[in-house]
Design an enzyme around this catalytic site. Structure first.
Site, short mmCIF file in Angstrom:
data_model
loop_
_atom_site.label_atom_id
_atom_site.label_comp_id
_atom_site.label_asym_id
_atom_site.label_seq_id
_atom_site.Cartn_x
_atom_site.Cartn_y
_atom_site.Cartn_z
N MET A 59 0.20 -29.38 9.01
CA MET A 59 -1.08 -29.46 8.35
C MET A 59 -1.14 -29.25 6.62
O MET A 59 -2.27 -28.96 5.91
CB MET A 59 -2.20 -28.84 8.94
CG MET A 59 -2.58 -29.27 10.28
SD MET A 59 -4.39 -29.00 10.76
CE MET A 59 -4.33 -27.27 10.75
N GLY A 60 0.26 -28.70 6.17
CA GLY A 60 0.30 -28.53 4.73
C GLY A 60 -0.02 -26.77 4.53
O GLY A 60 0.05 -26.16 5.39
N GLY A 76 7.41 -20.24 7.64
CA GLY A 76 7.07 -20.45 8.86
C GLY A 76 7.44 -21.94 9.03
O GLY A 76 8.43 -22.27 9.90
N HIS A 77 6.81 -22.59 8.49
CA HIS A 77 7.16 -24.08 8.17
C HIS A 77 8.68 -24.49 7.86
O HIS A 77 9.11 -25.32 8.26
CB HIS A 77 6.00 -24.87 7.24
CG HIS A 77 4.72 -24.80 7.63
ND1 HIS A 77 3.70 -23.97 7.03
CD2 HIS A 77 3.83 -25.34 8.55
CE1 HIS A 77 2.65 -24.00 7.50
NE2 HIS A 77 2.71 -24.67 8.42
N GLY A 133 6.59 -24.71 16.16
CA GLY A 133 6.53 -22.97 16.06
C GLY A 133 6.03 -22.45 17.36
O GLY A 133 5.19 -23.09 17.99
N GLU A 134 6.79 -21.46 17.83
CA GLU A 134 6.34 -20.57 18.95
C GLU A 134 5.00 -19.84 18.59
O GLU A 134 4.44 -19.22 19.53
CB GLU A 134 7.45 -19.69 19.39
CG GLU A 134 8.73 -20.48 19.95
CD GLU A 134 9.84 -19.59 20.40
OE1 GLU A 134 9.85 -18.35 19.92
OE2 GLU A 134 10.89 -20.17 20.91
N ILE A 187 7.69 -16.73 12.37
CA ILE A 187 8.23 -16.11 11.15
C ILE A 187 7.11 -15.06 10.69
O ILE A 187 5.94 -15.62 10.77
CB ILE A 187 8.75 -17.20 10.01
CG1 ILE A 187 9.61 -17.99 10.47
CG2 ILE A 187 8.99 -16.48 8.79
CD1 ILE A 187 11.04 -17.40 10.81
N SER A 202 -1.08 -20.28 7.48
CA SER A 202 -1.97 -21.11 6.33
C SER A 202 -3.36 -20.34 6.20
O SER A 202 -3.79 -20.02 5.05
CB SER A 202 -2.15 -22.23 6.35
OG SER A 202 -0.82 -23.04 6.73
P1 AMP Z 1 0.18 -25.82 11.10
O1 AMP Z 1 0.62 -26.43 9.59
O2 AMP Z 1 -0.40 -24.83 11.15
O3 AMP Z 1 -0.20 -27.08 12.07
O4 AMP Z 1 1.67 -25.79 11.78
C1 AMP Z 1 2.84 -26.42 11.50
C2 AMP Z 1 3.84 -25.97 12.64
O5 AMP Z 1 4.45 -24.94 11.89
C3 AMP Z 1 3.32 -25.80 14.00
O6 AMP Z 1 4.62 -26.13 14.83
C4 AMP Z 1 3.37 -24.47 13.95
O7 AMP Z 1 3.71 -23.72 15.10
C5 AMP Z 1 4.48 -23.91 12.98
N1 AMP Z 1 4.45 -22.71 12.21
C6 AMP Z 1 3.13 -22.18 11.74
N2 AMP Z 1 3.32 -20.97 11.54
C7 AMP Z 1 4.34 -20.46 11.75
C8 AMP Z 1 5.29 -19.24 11.88
N3 AMP Z 1 4.84 -17.99 11.43
N4 AMP Z 1 6.38 -19.30 12.28
C9 AMP Z 1 7.04 -20.39 12.85
N5 AMP Z 1 6.29 -21.47 12.98
C10 AMP Z 1 5.13 -21.58 12.50
#
Ligand code: AMP
Length: 282
Positions: A30-31, A36-37, A147-148, A176, A186
Site C-alpha cells: 500500500m506504499g 520491511g517492504h 511479510g510475516e 523487519i 507505515s
Molecule cells: P502494506 O503496505 O502494509 O500492505 O504491506 C505490504 C507488505 O509488506 C505485506 O506483505 C506486509 O506484511 C509487508 N510488511 C509490512 N511491514 C513489514 C515488516 N515490518 N517486516 C516485513 N514485512 C512487512
C-alpha cells in the site's frame, strides 16, 4: 525502472518478459515503503528475473471508521526505494482503474478470517483477498512475497492460492524491526513521540512471552497472561486482542506446540498496531 498506472501497461510488459522466458516476482503493497517492504523486494529480486511492486491503497479493505483518507502516501520516495532494491516495474493504479462501477465479485476466505484481525475488522480480508486476486490476475507472477508481520494475511493468502489452484508460489518473509524492537509499519508515522515510546510495549510483551517459552512454559493461557499484564503496564496502550493460535489454521490452542502463533493487536492512542511471534520448533 518503469512506473505505470494502467492494467494494460502491466500486462504488456509482463507478457513481453514471459515471451523471453523470464520469471516474475511480485510484491503487493500500500506504499509509504520502509525497510520491511524493501526486504520483500530484495528477496524477490534474488529469486526472480524481474520484479513488479504494486502501490495501491485499497479502499475496500478499510472499514468505514478506519484510516483510508489519512493513510500516508509518498510515491517519489517509494519509487526511489523500489529502484534501489532492484524492482523493474511499479504498478500504481487509481481506485477507478481497479474497481469498475458496481463490481459484484469478491473473494472471501472462510474460517481463517473468523478470528484475530478478521473478527476485529469485518470485511477487511474480503477486501484484501479480492484485491490480491485481481493483482495476481493482472501481474501474473511466478512468485509473490508477503511479510510475516501480517501473519493472518499470509495464512489467508496461502489458503486462497491453494483453494483456487492459482499457480503462484507464496513466500513469507521475516518481520523487519526498528533497532529498539518496534515492528516497522507505515502506520508508525501516526505516532507522537510519546506514543512511539509507548509502542515499544508490543515487542517488549512478545519478548517476555518468549522468555517464558524458552524457560519451558507451554500453557497458552499463562503466556497470554504474561503478555496482557505487560501491555497493561503502559497507560497509552489498549489491547484489541492477544491470541495464541495454530499458525496455519489460526484456531486457538491451549498448549504451545511446534507452530503456535502469538498474535497481538494494540491501540497506542488512536493508532492500531499489530505484532506477532511464531514459536517454531523443528
Ligand atoms: P502494506 O503496505 O502494509 O500492505 O504491506 C505490504 C507488505 O509488506 C505485506 O506483505 C506486509 O506484511 C509487508 N510488511 C509490512 N511491514 C513489514 C515488516 N515490518 N517486516 C516485513 N514485512 C512487512
Amino acid at each position: 525502472m518503469k512506473l505505470v498506472h494502467t492494467i494494460k501497461e502491466v500486462r504488456t510488459q509482463v507478457k513481453e518478459w514471459k515471451k523471453q522466458g523470464l520469471t516474475v516476482g511480485f510484491v503487493p503493497t500500500m506504499g509509504f515503503l520502509h525497510e520491511g517492504h524493501e526486504s520483500l523486494i530484495k528477496k524477490a529480486v534474488e529469486e526472480n528475473d524481474k520484479v513488479v511492486v504494486s502501490i495501491f491503497v485499497n479502499p475496500i479493505q478499510f472499514g468505514p471508521n478506519e484510516d483510508l483518507e489519512k493513510y500516508p502516501r509518498d510515491l517519489d520516495k517509494d519509487s526511489k526505494l523500489c529502484q534501489g532494491a532492484g524492482a523493474e516495474l511499479i504498478f500504481n493504479p487509481e481506485p477507478a482503474e481497479m474497481y469498475v462501477n458496481h463490481a459484484a465479485t469478491f473473494v472471501e476466505v472462510e474460517e481463517l478470517t473468523n478470528g484475530l484481525c478478521g473478527e476485529k475488522r469485518p470485511g477487511h480480508f474480503r477486501g484484501v483477498c479480492t484485491v490480491v486476486s485481481k493483482l495476481f490476475n493482472i501481474v501474473n507472477p511466478d512468485r509473490a512475497y508477503f511479510g510475516e508481520k501480517d501473519a493472518q494475511q499470509l495464512a489467508v493468502i496461502k489458503k486462497m492460492v491453494n483453494d483456487l489452484n492459482l499457480d503462484i508460489e507464496i513466500i513469507g518473509c521475516p518481520i523487519i524491526r526498528e533497532e529498539d524492537g518496534l515492528a516497522k509499519s507505515s502506520r508508525n508515522t501516526y505516532l507522537s513521540a510519546e506514543e512511539r515510546e509507548a509502542a515499544l510495549v508490543l515487542s517488549r510483551a512478545l519478548n517476555k512471552a518468549k522468555e517464558h517459552l524458552f524457560s519451558g512454559e507451554k500453557d497458552a493461557s499463562k503466556i497470554k497472561e504474561v503478555i496482557t499484564s505487560e501491555i497493561n503496564t503502559e497507560k497509552l496502550a489498549k489491547i484489541d486482542y492477544v491470541e495464541i493460535v495454530d499458525s496455519e489454521i489460526l484456531k486457538p490452542v491451549n498448549s504451545m506446540d511446534s507452530s503456535s502463533l502469538i498474535a497481538i493487536a494494540v491501540y497506542i492512542g488512536k493508532t492500531r498496531l499489530i505484532d506477532n511471534f511464531t514459536w517454531r520448533i523443528s
